[in-house]
Design a protein around this motif. Structure first.
Motif, PDB file in Angstrom:
ATOM      1  N   SER A 160      80.464  18.557 -27.892  1.00 36.26           N
ATOM      2  CA  SER A 160      80.948  18.479 -26.560  1.00 36.26           C
ATOM      3  C   SER A 160      79.908  19.102 -25.809  1.00 36.26           C
ATOM      4  CB  SER A 160      82.251  19.231 -26.257  1.00 36.26           C
ATOM      5  OG  SER A 160      82.542  19.236 -24.923  1.00 36.26           O
ATOM      6  N   ALA A 161      78.972  20.131 -26.078  1.00 38.58           N
ATOM      7  CA  ALA A 161      78.034  20.651 -25.300  1.00 38.58           C
ATOM      8  C   ALA A 161      76.804  19.768 -25.395  1.00 38.58           C
ATOM      9  CB  ALA A 161      77.605  21.875 -25.948  1.00 38.58           C
ATOM     10  N   LEU A 162      76.388  18.945 -26.618  1.00 36.32           N
ATOM     11  CA  LEU A 162      75.525  18.137 -26.517  1.00 36.32           C
ATOM     12  C   LEU A 162      75.715  17.026 -25.755  1.00 36.32           C
ATOM     13  CD1 LEU A 162      73.322  16.715 -28.089  1.00 36.32           C
ATOM     14  CD2 LEU A 162      74.858  16.052 -30.097  1.00 36.32           C
ATOM     15  N   CYS A 163      76.968  16.503 -25.748  1.00 36.00           N
ATOM     16  CA  CYS A 163      77.193  15.275 -24.662  1.00 36.00           C
ATOM     17  C   CYS A 163      77.120  15.594 -23.264  1.00 36.00           C
ATOM     18  CB  CYS A 163      78.656  14.841 -24.956  1.00 36.00           C
ATOM     19  SG  CYS A 163      79.043  14.122 -26.615  1.00 36.00           S
ATOM     20  N   ALA A 164      77.516  16.942 -22.918  1.00 30.63           N
ATOM     21  CA  ALA A 164      77.212  17.378 -21.565  1.00 30.63           C
ATOM     22  C   ALA A 164      75.583  17.481 -21.315  1.00 30.63           C
ATOM     23  CB  ALA A 164      77.646  18.746 -21.479  1.00 30.63           C
ATOM     24  N   ALA A 165      74.934  17.897 -22.252  1.00 28.92           N
ATOM     25  CA  ALA A 165      73.643  17.853 -22.051  1.00 28.92           C
ATOM     26  C   ALA A 165      72.917  16.493 -21.885  1.00 28.92           C
ATOM     27  CB  ALA A 165      72.777  18.570 -23.291  1.00 28.92           C
ATOM     28  N   LEU A 166      73.448  15.392 -22.779  1.00 28.62           N
ATOM     29  CA  LEU A 166      73.182  14.093 -22.801  1.00 28.62           C
ATOM     30  C   LEU A 166      73.434  13.388 -21.406  1.00 28.62           C
ATOM     31  CD1 LEU A 166      74.062  12.900 -26.427  1.00 28.62           C
ATOM     32  CD2 LEU A 166      71.676  13.213 -25.297  1.00 28.62           C
ATOM     33  N   ARG A 167      74.415  13.871 -20.727  1.00 30.58           N
ATOM     34  CA  ARG A 167      74.867  13.568 -19.366  1.00 30.58           C
ATOM     35  C   ARG A 167      73.951  13.720 -18.396  1.00 30.58           C
ATOM     36  NH1 ARG A 167      80.159  14.992 -21.603  1.00 30.58           N
ATOM     37  NH2 ARG A 167      81.390  13.052 -21.826  1.00 30.58           N
ATOM     38  N   VAL A 168      73.169  14.660 -18.513  1.00 27.09           N
ATOM     39  CA  VAL A 168      72.181  15.305 -17.456  1.00 27.09           C
ATOM     40  C   VAL A 168      70.886  14.788 -17.831  1.00 27.09           C
ATOM     41  CG1 VAL A 168      71.173  17.283 -16.506  1.00 27.09           C
ATOM     42  CG2 VAL A 168      73.708  17.292 -16.879  1.00 27.09           C
ATOM     43  N   ASN A 169      70.518  14.899 -19.159  1.00 22.81           N
ATOM     44  CA  ASN A 169      69.161  14.758 -19.667  1.00 22.81           C
ATOM     45  C   ASN A 169      68.983  13.218 -19.787  1.00 22.81           C
ATOM     46  OD1 ASN A 169      67.135  13.907 -21.575  1.00 22.81           O
ATOM     47  ND2 ASN A 169      66.720  16.147 -21.898  1.00 22.81           N
TER      48      ASN A 169
ATOM     49  N   CYS B 230      76.508  15.319 -40.221  1.00 28.91           N
ATOM     50  CA  CYS B 230      76.991  16.182 -39.272  1.00 28.91           C
ATOM     51  C   CYS B 230      78.641  16.674 -39.470  1.00 28.91           C
ATOM     52  CB  CYS B 230      76.661  16.106 -37.906  1.00 28.91           C
ATOM     53  SG  CYS B 230      74.724  16.730 -37.541  1.00 28.91           S
ATOM     54  N   ARG B 231      79.156  15.738 -39.945  1.00 29.77           N
ATOM     55  CA  ARG B 231      80.713  15.503 -40.090  1.00 29.77           C
ATOM     56  C   ARG B 231      81.147  15.705 -38.775  1.00 29.77           C
ATOM     57  NH1 ARG B 231      82.375  19.896 -44.537  1.00 29.77           N
ATOM     58  NH2 ARG B 231      81.619  18.884 -46.593  1.00 29.77           N
ATOM     59  N   VAL B 232      81.065  14.621 -37.721  1.00 33.58           N
ATOM     60  CA  VAL B 232      81.360  14.396 -36.715  1.00 33.58           C
ATOM     61  C   VAL B 232      83.035  14.031 -36.649  1.00 33.58           C
ATOM     62  CG1 VAL B 232      81.303  12.985 -34.636  1.00 33.58           C
ATOM     63  CG2 VAL B 232      79.203  13.964 -35.693  1.00 33.58           C
ATOM     64  N   ASN B 233      83.845  14.620 -35.907  1.00 31.29           N
ATOM     65  CA  ASN B 233      85.212  14.409 -35.992  1.00 31.29           C
ATOM     66  C   ASN B 233      85.589  13.189 -35.019  1.00 31.29           C
ATOM     67  OD1 ASN B 233      85.545  15.637 -33.804  1.00 31.29           O
ATOM     68  ND2 ASN B 233      86.516  17.590 -34.738  1.00 31.29           N
ATOM     69  N   ARG B 234      86.647  13.014 -34.788  1.00 23.71           N
ATOM     70  CA  ARG B 234      87.197  11.879 -34.144  1.00 23.71           C
ATOM     71  C   ARG B 234      87.018  12.075 -32.746  1.00 23.71           C
ATOM     72  NH1 ARG B 234      92.721   8.139 -33.988  1.00 23.71           N
ATOM     73  NH2 ARG B 234      92.226   7.113 -32.092  1.00 23.71           N
ATOM     74  N   SER B 235      87.625  13.297 -32.269  1.00 23.76           N
ATOM     75  CA  SER B 235      87.135  13.793 -30.812  1.00 23.76           C
ATOM     76  C   SER B 235      85.846  13.665 -30.296  1.00 23.76           C
ATOM     77  CB  SER B 235      87.958  15.181 -30.598  1.00 23.76           C
ATOM     78  OG  SER B 235      87.577  15.762 -29.460  1.00 23.76           O
ATOM     79  N   ALA B 236      84.875  14.246 -31.064  1.00 26.43           N
ATOM     80  CA  ALA B 236      83.464  14.579 -30.989  1.00 26.43           C
ATOM     81  C   ALA B 236      82.786  12.860 -30.934  1.00 26.43           C
ATOM     82  CB  ALA B 236      82.785  15.177 -32.032  1.00 26.43           C
ATOM     83  N   ALA B 237      83.532  11.923 -31.709  1.00 24.91           N
ATOM     84  CA  ALA B 237      82.977  10.643 -31.620  1.00 24.91           C
ATOM     85  C   ALA B 237      83.312  10.019 -30.465  1.00 24.91           C
ATOM     86  CB  ALA B 237      83.365   9.758 -32.765  1.00 24.91           C
ATOM     87  N   GLU B 238      84.700  10.364 -29.871  1.00 25.02           N
ATOM     88  CA  GLU B 238      85.073   9.858 -28.482  1.00 25.02           C
ATOM     89  C   GLU B 238      84.182  10.212 -27.552  1.00 25.02           C
ATOM     90  OE1 GLU B 238      89.068  10.776 -28.792  1.00 25.02           O
ATOM     91  OE2 GLU B 238      89.894   9.183 -29.861  1.00 25.02           O
TER      92      GLU B 238
ATOM     93  N   VAL C 227      82.643   8.731 -39.374  1.00 22.27           N
ATOM     94  CA  VAL C 227      83.215  10.084 -38.593  1.00 22.27           C
ATOM     95  C   VAL C 227      84.392  10.277 -39.191  1.00 22.27           C
ATOM     96  CG1 VAL C 227      84.364  10.294 -36.295  1.00 22.27           C
ATOM     97  CG2 VAL C 227      82.346   8.813 -36.409  1.00 22.27           C
ATOM     98  N   GLU C 228      84.768  11.608 -39.340  1.00 21.32           N
ATOM     99  CA  GLU C 228      86.017  12.276 -40.014  1.00 21.32           C
ATOM    100  C   GLU C 228      87.408  11.924 -39.378  1.00 21.32           C
ATOM    101  OE1 GLU C 228      85.475  16.161 -41.004  1.00 21.32           O
ATOM    102  OE2 GLU C 228      83.855  15.842 -42.652  1.00 21.32           O
ATOM    103  N   GLN C 229      88.478  11.539 -39.968  1.00 23.11           N
ATOM    104  CA  GLN C 229      89.842  11.219 -39.309  1.00 23.11           C
ATOM    105  C   GLN C 229      89.514  10.335 -38.314  1.00 23.11           C
ATOM    106  OE1 GLN C 229      90.954  15.345 -38.377  1.00 23.11           O
ATOM    107  NE2 GLN C 229      90.932  16.077 -40.250  1.00 23.11           N
ATOM    108  N   CYS C 230      89.039   9.308 -38.507  1.00 23.52           N
ATOM    109  CA  CYS C 230      88.523   8.357 -37.432  1.00 23.52           C
ATOM    110  C   CYS C 230      89.479   7.159 -37.729  1.00 23.52           C
ATOM    111  CB  CYS C 230      87.152   8.345 -37.252  1.00 23.52           C
ATOM    112  SG  CYS C 230      86.654   7.060 -35.949  1.00 23.52           S
ATOM    113  N   SER C 231      90.092   6.430 -36.749  1.00 26.82           N
ATOM    114  CA  SER C 231      90.672   5.173 -36.972  1.00 26.82           C
ATOM    115  C   SER C 231      89.502   3.955 -37.351  1.00 26.82           C
ATOM    116  CB  SER C 231      91.409   4.522 -35.644  1.00 26.82           C
ATOM    117  OG  SER C 231      90.287   4.426 -34.626  1.00 26.82           O
TER     118      SER C 231
END
Length: 123
Positions: free
Chosen positions: A57-66, A77-85, A105-109
Motif C-alpha cells: 500500500s505504501a509502495l502504491c502511494a509512492a507510485l501514484r506520486v512518483n 514477494c508473496r503479494v496477496n489479493r488486496s495488494a494486487a488490487e 498472487v496469493e489467495q487470488c481469483s
C-alpha cells in the motif's frame, strides 16, 4: 536512518534491494523518500517475503506520486489479493510504469491473476 541516506542520492536511477529481509514497515519508511525522487527509474524489491499489504500500500502511494519509476520487480514477494488490487489500480493510472515483474498472487481469483499477468507482460 535509511531515508536520510537515500535523500543524498538524488541522481540514483536504479536500486536493487532483493532478498534483504525487508518488511512492510521498512517499505513504508522508504517510500516516503521514493515518492519524492525524480531520478529513480528502476526499483527491485524481489524476494522480500515480509513485504505485507501495508508495505505494498505504501509502495502504491509512492507510485501514484512518483512518475519516474518505469520498472518494478516484486517477484517472490508473496503479494496477496488486496495488494494486487492496489497495484492494478496504480497500473491503470500510471503511464510511466512500463515494466512490472510479479509471481503468482496469493489467495487470488483466476480472473485477477490473469489480469495481473497481463499487465506484467504487456506494459
Amino acid at each position: 536512518e535509511f531515508g536520510l541516506v537515500l535523500q543524498d542520492l538524488s541522481r540514483l536511477q536504479a536500486l536493487s534491494l532483493e532478498a534483504c529481509g525487508l518488511t512492510g514497515r521498512s517499505i513504508q519508511k522508504m517510500m516516503t523518500v521514493f515518492a519524492c525522487s525524480s531520478s529513480l527509474e528502476s526499483l527491485s524489491l524481489a524476494h522480500n517475503e515480509g513485504l505485507d499489504a501495508d508495505g505494498v500500500s505504501a509502495l502504491c502511494a509512492a507510485l501514484r506520486v512518483n512518475k519516474a519509476i518505469t520498472s518494478l520487480d516484486l517477484r517472490g514477494c508473496r503479494v496477496n489479493r488486496s495488494a494486487a488490487e492496489d497495484l492494478a489500480e496504480v497500473l491503470l493510472h500510471s503511464p510511466s510504469l512500463t515494466d512490472l515483474q510479479m509471481d503468482e498472487v496469493e489467495q487470488c481469483s483466476a480472473a485477477l491473476q490473469e489480469e495481473v499477468q497481463r499487465y506484467s507482460m504487456n506494459l
